[in-house]
Design a protein around this motif. Structure first.
Motif, mmCIF file in Angstrom:
data_model
loop_
_atom_site.group_PDB
_atom_site.id
_atom_site.type_symbol
_atom_site.label_atom_id
_atom_site.label_comp_id
_atom_site.label_asym_id
_atom_site.label_seq_id
_atom_site.Cartn_x
_atom_site.Cartn_y
_atom_site.Cartn_z
ATOM 1 N N GLN A 117 0.819 -1.198 0.000
ATOM 2 C CA GLN A 117 0.000 0.000 0.000
ATOM 3 C C GLN A 117 0.864 1.264 0.000
ATOM 4 O O GLN A 117 0.609 2.208 -0.765
ATOM 5 N N LYS B 54 0.004 5.944 4.266
ATOM 6 C CA LYS B 54 -0.239 4.755 3.457
ATOM 7 C C LYS B 54 -1.497 4.878 2.599
ATOM 8 O O LYS B 54 -1.639 4.165 1.594
ATOM 9 N N HIS B 55 -2.392 5.769 2.999
ATOM 10 C CA HIS B 55 -3.612 6.007 2.222
ATOM 11 C C HIS B 55 -3.479 7.228 1.320
ATOM 12 O O HIS B 55 -4.459 7.679 0.705
ATOM 13 N N LYS C 257 -2.895 10.425 2.043
ATOM 14 C CA LYS C 257 -3.580 11.647 2.464
ATOM 15 C C LYS C 257 -2.910 12.235 3.707
ATOM 16 O O LYS C 257 -2.171 11.550 4.416
ATOM 17 N N VAL D 198 1.535 4.234 -3.077
ATOM 18 C CA VAL D 198 1.452 5.688 -2.911
ATOM 19 C C VAL D 198 2.624 6.365 -3.609
ATOM 20 O O VAL D 198 2.457 7.364 -4.317
ATOM 21 N N ASN E 242 -0.601 5.685 8.996
ATOM 22 C CA ASN E 242 -1.764 5.119 8.319
ATOM 23 C C ASN E 242 -2.275 6.061 7.232
ATOM 24 O O ASN E 242 -2.613 5.633 6.121
ATOM 25 N N ASP E 243 -2.330 7.362 7.554
ATOM 26 C CA ASP E 243 -2.752 8.324 6.543
ATOM 27 C C ASP E 243 -1.776 8.359 5.371
ATOM 28 O O ASP E 243 -2.179 8.454 4.206
#
Length: 345
Positions: A236, A267-268, A270, A240, A264-265
């Motif tokens: 993930q 990895k997403h 954002k 990115v 975590n953000d």
């Protein structure tokens, strides 16, 4: 105290002179140069960066390679600008304190300032070099991500993730700030700087459980602890950076210094901002983790410089021409002279 500082430096290779880390790289470089038929093949690893030598990429120019959504608000301040002109530039660009001010061509965190008000700007030598002013990103997580991609591939690799632990001390209700600093090896090495910075609190007894952040700039030579974060790598996170790099034509190799709201953000994709992009001179900074062995650090450096060679050769196949000696010499001397002027008080 000086003997204790010397002992800390001698027993932890992370504080040894830079050349110790680079001895094997220098030796390998000459062999790779023979294969490449150029001493300066490394200047074509990132064709999008057409200036500088190894450590002299301009921060402002390289940051423009990053999509705007991931960049902090940043302006370039020309050498010789007055404080009045600087204040006008801040106003025109809607930049408010606190701000980060740093040389456009930097070196290991030197002359990087967190300015909380106009008074903090007065001690900065804007007459010596171009500077950049950047909005301060208050996200709590700071991380360095080293990424590379071969030009003939659509996906790359992340060989290094560095988590940064800022320099702090925690009070016990009986020791002064000075005493707490003397007890912490990493802080003790910054003793003179901290004494000047905290002169009004130097003999202050820090209450039990209270933590004081001694440094806000996340550089190793300013006391920040670099932690090997490679364990957080997953597909993930790689996606990115593949997506990000896909929007950066001509950039294949380097380190992104990032602030994020959380891992975590990040990895997403954002709630993160890229503070700097470092090209061929970038290091896989996880190797400065205190538990990392020098031999393993050498292996990492040799591997990445071999990767740099491979990327340069692929770029050559696509039509890039390696710099001739006169061009490379000119780039080197420009940085050498700049460093002498900019970093000498």
């Amino acid at each position: 105290m000086k003997l204790k500082q010397l002992y800390i430096k001698l027993t932890s290779w992370e504080y040894w002179p830079m050349w110790v880390l680079y001895v094997p790289v220098f030796l390998q470089h000459y062999w790779l140069s023979v294969k490449a038929k150029s001493l300066f093949y490394f200047l074509k690893v990132n064709p999008a960066i057409g200036e500088g030598f190894i450590l002299s990429d301009t921060k402002y120019t390289t940051l423009q390679l990053v999509p705007e959504v991931y960049r902090p608000k940043t302006v370039l301040i020309a050498k010789g600008s007055t404080l009045k002109a600087l204040k006008a530039t801040l106003q025109d660009n809607n930049l408010h304190f606190p701000i980060i001010v740093k040389p456009n061509i930097g070196f290991r965190g030197l002359l990087v300032h967190l300015c909380k008000n106009e008074e903090d700007l007065k001690g900065i030598h804007f007459n010596k070099a171009d500077y950049i002013v950047q909005e301060y990103i208050a996200y709590p997580v700071e991380v360095g991500i080293f990424y590379y991609r071969f030009p003939n591939k659509i996906s790359g690799q992340i060989p290094s993730i560095t988590l940064k632990e800022f320099l702090t001390v925690t009070g016990n209700g009986t020791h002064t700030l000075e005493e707490l600093i003397k007890e912490k090896p990493r802080a003790l090495l910054q003793y003179k700087k901290l004494e000047k910075k905290f002169k009004h609190k130097w003999h202050y007894v820090v209450p039990e459980g209270k933590t004081i952040k001694l440094e806000t700039i996340g550089n190793h030579n300013r006391g920040t602890k670099f932690i090997n974060g490679n364990a957080i790598l997953d597909n993930q996170l790689l996606k990115v950076f593949d997506d990000l790099n896909g929007q950066m034509p001509g950039f294949f190799y380097g380190r992104f210094d990032i602030k994020a709201k959380s891992i975590n953000d990040l990895k997403h994709g954002k709630n993160f901002k890229i503070l700097e992009v470092n090209g061929i001179g970038a290091e896989p900074t996880h190797i400065y983790d205190p538990s990392y062995k020098l031999f393993n650090a050498w292996k990492e450096m040799l591997h990445l410089w071999k990767v740099a060679y491979q990327i340069a050769m692929l770029n050559k196949e696509k039509g890039e021409k390696f710099p001739v000696f006169s061009e490379a010499k000119k780039r080197y001397l420009q940085y050498k002279n700049y460093k002498k002027i900019a970093f000498t008080h």
